[in-house]
Design a protein around this motif. Structure first.
Motif, mmCIF file in Angstrom:
data_model
loop_
_atom_site.group_PDB
_atom_site.id
_atom_site.type_symbol
_atom_site.label_atom_id
_atom_site.label_comp_id
_atom_site.label_asym_id
_atom_site.label_seq_id
_atom_site.Cartn_x
_atom_site.Cartn_y
_atom_site.Cartn_z
ATOM 1 N N LEU A 58 0.826 -1.214 0.000
ATOM 2 C CA LEU A 58 0.000 0.000 0.000
ATOM 3 C C LEU A 58 0.860 1.264 0.000
ATOM 4 C CD1 LEU A 58 -2.823 -0.981 2.526
ATOM 5 C CD2 LEU A 58 -2.998 -0.808 0.043
ATOM 6 N N LEU A 59 1.963 1.234 0.730
ATOM 7 C CA LEU A 59 2.845 2.397 0.777
ATOM 8 C C LEU A 59 3.448 2.687 -0.590
ATOM 9 C CD1 LEU A 59 4.266 4.531 2.565
ATOM 10 C CD2 LEU A 59 6.105 2.862 2.896
ATOM 11 N N GLN A 60 3.784 1.626 -1.355
ATOM 12 C CA GLN A 60 4.350 1.812 -2.691
ATOM 13 C C GLN A 60 3.389 2.584 -3.595
ATOM 14 O OE1 GLN A 60 7.126 1.390 -4.272
ATOM 15 N NE2 GLN A 60 6.440 1.512 -6.401
ATOM 16 N N ARG A 61 2.099 2.379 -3.426
ATOM 17 C CA ARG A 61 1.119 3.062 -4.274
ATOM 18 C C ARG A 61 1.090 4.563 -4.002
ATOM 19 N NH1 ARG A 61 -3.750 -1.261 -3.024
ATOM 20 N NH2 ARG A 61 -2.745 -3.099 -3.986
ATOM 21 N N GLU A 62 1.273 4.950 -2.753
ATOM 22 C CA GLU A 62 1.184 6.364 -2.399
ATOM 23 C C GLU A 62 2.535 7.069 -2.468
ATOM 24 O OE1 GLU A 62 -0.724 6.901 1.331
ATOM 25 O OE2 GLU A 62 -2.403 5.569 0.887
ATOM 26 N N HIS A 63 3.580 6.380 -2.048
ATOM 27 C CA HIS A 63 4.915 6.984 -1.993
ATOM 28 C C HIS A 63 5.910 5.967 -2.544
ATOM 29 C CE1 HIS A 63 3.197 10.104 0.584
ATOM 30 N NE2 HIS A 63 2.612 9.125 1.243
ATOM 31 N N PRO A 64 6.168 5.990 -3.856
ATOM 32 C CA PRO A 64 6.941 4.928 -4.509
ATOM 33 C C PRO A 64 8.344 4.784 -3.927
ATOM 34 C CG PRO A 64 5.840 6.302 -6.126
ATOM 35 C CD PRO A 64 5.688 6.999 -4.810
ATOM 36 N N MET A 65 8.660 3.590 -3.510
ATOM 37 C CA MET A 65 10.025 3.228 -3.140
ATOM 38 C C MET A 65 10.782 2.730 -4.360
ATOM 39 S SD MET A 65 9.118 1.225 0.412
ATOM 40 C CE MET A 65 7.706 0.426 -0.365
ATOM 41 N N CYS A 66 10.061 2.116 -5.279
ATOM 42 C CA CYS A 66 10.626 1.618 -6.537
ATOM 43 C C CYS A 66 9.932 2.355 -7.671
ATOM 44 C CB CYS A 66 10.404 0.108 -6.663
ATOM 45 S SG CYS A 66 10.870 -0.580 -8.260
ATOM 46 N N VAL A 67 10.688 3.079 -8.507
ATOM 47 C CA VAL A 67 10.087 3.887 -9.560
ATOM 48 C C VAL A 67 9.871 3.102 -10.835
ATOM 49 C CG1 VAL A 67 11.064 6.018 -8.649
ATOM 50 C CG2 VAL A 67 12.341 4.704 -10.350
ATOM 51 N N GLN A 68 10.411 1.886 -10.919
ATOM 52 C CA GLN A 68 10.201 1.079 -12.116
ATOM 53 C C GLN A 68 8.791 0.514 -12.179
ATOM 54 O OE1 GLN A 68 13.640 -1.578 -11.633
ATOM 55 N NE2 GLN A 68 14.359 -0.856 -13.615
ATOM 56 N N LYS A 69 8.163 0.330 -11.004
ATOM 57 C CA LYS A 69 6.813 -0.219 -10.960
ATOM 58 C C LYS A 69 5.998 0.597 -9.962
ATOM 59 C CE LYS A 69 6.115 -4.631 -11.108
ATOM 60 N NZ LYS A 69 6.069 -6.070 -10.772
ATOM 61 N N ARG A 70 4.833 1.010 -10.392
ATOM 62 C CA ARG A 70 3.963 1.732 -9.472
ATOM 63 C C ARG A 70 3.272 0.782 -8.506
ATOM 64 N NH1 ARG A 70 5.763 6.695 -9.034
ATOM 65 N NH2 ARG A 70 5.995 7.691 -11.067
ATOM 66 N N GLU A 71 3.131 -0.469 -8.919
ATOM 67 C CA GLU A 71 2.466 -1.463 -8.080
ATOM 68 C C GLU A 71 3.465 -2.572 -7.759
ATOM 69 O OE1 GLU A 71 -0.644 -1.676 -6.874
ATOM 70 O OE2 GLU A 71 -1.438 0.187 -7.741
#
Length: 811
Positions: free
Chosen positions: A195-208
């Motif tokens: 859920l955090l990746q969706r709001e504040h991307p840790m990985c920019v290669q994938k949004r999900e």
């Protein structure tokens, strides 16, 4: 041709970059809201970051991890200083009363004339320092130890800073306070990461990010190791004269394998997530093999040079670690543990340490019962008589000591009592239980339910000593484990220099053929994709779905079983198309076999009796599910002589497992009275991560909601393990039917169809619903804590068995 093109399109490589950034986005700007200006955006090394998050959870937070690091430093310092003191500062002639002591002061009485005190046997500080300074070897070893300790100190400081960063991430980003960490399962932490990746991307290669992406990053190198063990690529099986084939895998040997292949300065990977491009081209495979051979030779020679120092450390550490335990409990050496090779052989692809440890813990008791069922009649007779004679002498010595304690002053009397006690303890382990029932096939079935893997030739031959010997390689004595670790500094260099070097070309080919690049993850082992089409085995229910050659197939159904395990453990994961087809086909086959199997109501009604027959102390809902299959009367064929087994239905185990699985699947929808509560529990897990609070009902407090949520998570985890055990039994039985009978004798296969259309939506439902436990289920189970290696977490600096927890609040 088109299939090959599609495969290439799916696994095509992206260009290599020195950091975790996709092509064309090196200068990508990410909007950071003012309220969330934290440093966890576009993390360069997500492998290391996710691994530290996982270990932070499994090792119970910041305080426990820091204390462990500090005590490791203190422990090393203690071993070095205490050993130096024992060798240079103790007067052993005085300690052993071989030399008279000149007492100062008043003239001693007749009773105190020969009394030696501890200060009498310790040299003065000046004399002790002179002895140390006069021995150049001692000074050299102390300098080496000091350098290593300083290195460890710097590493600990770096790790503590990293732990603090992870602590802040848990509190600020994941909204998990340290005093609540033990109440969260890893699946819940993982859900918050997604859920955090969706709001504040840790990985920019994938949004999900998916669950599989996180597993791939944490287990990148371990999946390669599991695959190489599965394909018998690593030289861990040695032919020893007069002893036959032996398996030798130690922590030191495994450390060297990983140093050479994964994270060393001359390894095959150019960084933590990318294989060097030259190893992906077949044109220069011979040159690369020769280069790898030289690296292995160099590593072997370094190991040979350091062998004396490592051997001394291993002996000292083993002595300080096990001497007191052996004296207090001599029988502990006769206890068993899952060997390091066993943990690699039995590990699924994409299985985290705590998941593996949970399986190994559940399988410990049935595996120990199986191994203890083999008793040599000759050794039993000898053991009984040796125990009788030793016990007689020991009884007399104890009686004399009780009568007059001065008997203890007789020279070597305590030594004799200790040795006799050890002999009696060892001989008792060879004396069988008079009430034991010989039923090896059923015990082996119980073991299989938890370990999920076993060679095909074990089936029907569990009573053979050859099977027992092979099982002993997976489930070894603790004494054998200690001996192997002590011999590791001597044997490891020769394994590297000779057997491993000869495998150089095969290793190069393996990494070229079985490495794929996944967007947002990097280079991973293709087996870790659990791709049925690419690595499935037709003998493991994937006929018509796989295009894999024999070289590409995983052995022992590893791909199929790993896929089922990952799907059950991560019910929210959406599998790819090919995986969904396999899972749906398996469900259809289960429903078909359940129609010809025994009644599930009869099976489950006999579960308490079955649990008693299996001597299982717990009688929880998940245990009852397994017991109903493992000890049902139709399965007592395992105790029937082979000549009479023709009267037993061939598919009894498969149909019984299918019946219970079908009944478990049919209980997906809870009764009306429980539906609102189940829905509320699901909201607790699936709701927004950053909401201020959830309510389960108007009359239920937030604390009650948390307690119910934790109970549900724990019970769901137990039922997931039971469901996977039933699938393992079922798939092995179907596999045996396919390999032992002609096609005309097999059940009619369920026709394969395109799951994208005309599919039964009930069959295509995810595994989440099948994990909803019946209302009568109860929480329980047990697990045994054992060490598991955690070297990868520190390999960015260097390396370091993690206590395993399925869910520390619920395991």
């Amino acid at each position: 041709m088109m299939a090959g093109f599609e495969t290439h399109q799916e696994y095509q490589r992206i260009e290599d970059y020195d950091e975790d950034t996709p092509p064309g986005e090196e200068d990508l700007l990410i909007h950071v809201p003012e309220s969330r200006g934290d440093p966890w955006h576009h993390i360069k090394n997500l492998d290391n970051f996710f691994t530290r998050i996982y270990h932070f959870h499994q090792k119970n937070g910041f305080a426990c991890m820091v204390l462990s690091e500090i005590f490791e430093l203190v422990q090393f310092l203690f071993v070095v200083t205490f050993t130096t003191f024992l060798f240079n500062c103790v007067e052993y002639d005085v300690l052993f009363a071989n030399r008279a002591v000149n007492h100062t002061g008043q003239t001693p009485g007749p009773l105190d004339r020969n009394k030696v005190t501890i200060p009498d046997a310790i040299l003065p500080g000046e004399q002790c320092i002179e002895r140390i300074q006069g021995n150049s070897w001692i000074i050299f070893l102390l300098i080496m130890a000091a350098i290593f300790w300083v290195y460890r100190l710097v590493k600990v400081i770096w790790n503590v800073l990293s732990y603090w960063e992870i602590r802040q991430f848990y509190i600020k980003a994941l909204k998990i306070q340290m005093d609540e960490l033990c109440n969260f399962t890893w699946q819940e932490v993982q859900g918050r990461l997604i859920l955090l990746q969706r709001e504040h991307p840790m990985c920019v290669q994938k949004r999900e990010l998916s669950e599989l992406d996180i597993y791939h990053r944490i287990l990148r190198f371990k999946n390669y190791t599991v695959a190489m063990i599965n394909k018998s690529l690593l030289p861990v099986k040695l032919h020893v004269p007069f002893m036959g084939e032996m398996i030798f895998v130690t922590q030191g040997l495994k450390y060297n394998f990983e140093l050479i292949l994964f994270w060393g300065p001359l390894s095959l990977f150019q960084n933590k997530w990318s294989l060097h491009p030259k190893y992906k081209r077949a044109a220069n495979r011979q040159d690369l093999a020769r280069q790898l051979s030289r690296v292995i030779l160099l590593t072997g020679l370094v190991n040979l040079l350091l062998c004396p120092f490592v051997l001394v450390w291993q002996v000292l550490y083993a002595f300080f670690s096990y001497a007191e335990v052996i004296k207090r409990e001599p029988g502990s050496l006769g206890a068993r543990r899952w060997s390091l090779y066993g943990r690699l052989y039995l590990r699924h692809f994409n299985e985290l340490d705590h998941e593996l440890q949970g399986r190994m813990g559940r399988s410990y008791k049935p595996a120990a019962k199986y191994m203890n069922a083999f008793v040599s009649p000759l050794l039993a007779v000898l053991a009984k008589n040796v125990a009788f004679f030793s016990g007689s002498v020991l009884a007399v010595l104890i009686a004399l000591t009780v009568y007059d304690e001065d008997v203890l002053t007789v020279q070597h009397i305590l030594t004799a009592i200790t040795i006799l006690g050890v002999v009696i303890t060892i001989t008792r382990s060879f004396i069988p239980d008079d009430h034991m029932v010989w039923c090896p096939e059923q015990l082996m079935q119980c073991v299989l339910a938890h370990i999920h893997y076993m060679p095909d030739h074990w089936k029907g031959h569990a009573n053979k000593s050859e099977t027992r010997d092979e099982m002993a390689q997976l489930f070894q004595y603790k004494a054998v484990f200690i001996l192997e670790e002590l011999l590791s500094p001597i044997i490891t260099p020769f394994i590297l220099i000779f057997p491993l070097r000869s495998k150089s070309l095969e290793i190069i080919d393996f990494f070229r053929n079985f490495t794929v690049d996944v967007a947002g993850v990097g280079d991973i082992c293709s087996f870790a994709q659990m791709d049925i089409r690419r690595h499935g085995n037709p003998q493991w229910m994937s006929e018509g779905q796989t295009e894999a050659s024999v070289y590409q197939q995983a052995e022992n159904g590893k791909t199929e079983l790993s896929l089922m395990h990952f799907t059950i453990k991560n019910p929210r994961w959406q599998p790819p198309q090919e995986s969904s087809v396999f899972i749906s086909h398996l469900k259809e086959k289960v429903q078909q076999d359940a129609q010809t199997g025994p009644s599930p109501h009869l099976l489950l009604s006999e579960a308490p009796l079955c649990t008693s027959l299996l001597s299982n102390q717990s009688a929880t809902g998940p245990d009852n599910l397994l017991a109903s299959v493992l000890a049902h009367p139709v399965l007592t064929a395992s105790c029937v002589p082979a000549r009479n087994r023709r009267f037993i239905p061939q598919n009894s185990a498969a149909s019984a497992a299918a019946s219970v699985l079908a009944s478990l699947s049919s209980s997906q929808q809870p009764p009306a009275g429980h539906r609102s509560r189940s829905h509320a529990l699901r909201q607790t897990h699936d709701g927004p991560m950053y909401s201020s609070g959830h309510t389960l009902g108007d009359s239920m407090s937030a604390r009650d909601s948390m307690i119910l949520s934790q109970s549900y998570s724990a019970l769901a985890s137990e039922f997931a393990s039971a469901e996977m055990s039933l699938h393992a039994i079922y798939m092995h039985e179907v596999h045996q039917q396919k390999t032992q009978h002609a096609p005309g004798q097999l059940h009619t296969s369920v026709p394969m169809r395109d799951m994208s259309a005309n599919s039964d939506p009930q069959i295509l439902s995810t595994q989440t619903d099948s994990l909803v436990p019946p209302a009568s289920g109860r929480l329980g189970g047990w697990a045994e804590e054992e060490e598991a290696d955690e070297e990868e977490i520190n390999n960015s600096s260097s390396s370091s068995p993690v206590p395993d927890q399925t869910s520390r609040g619920s395991s």
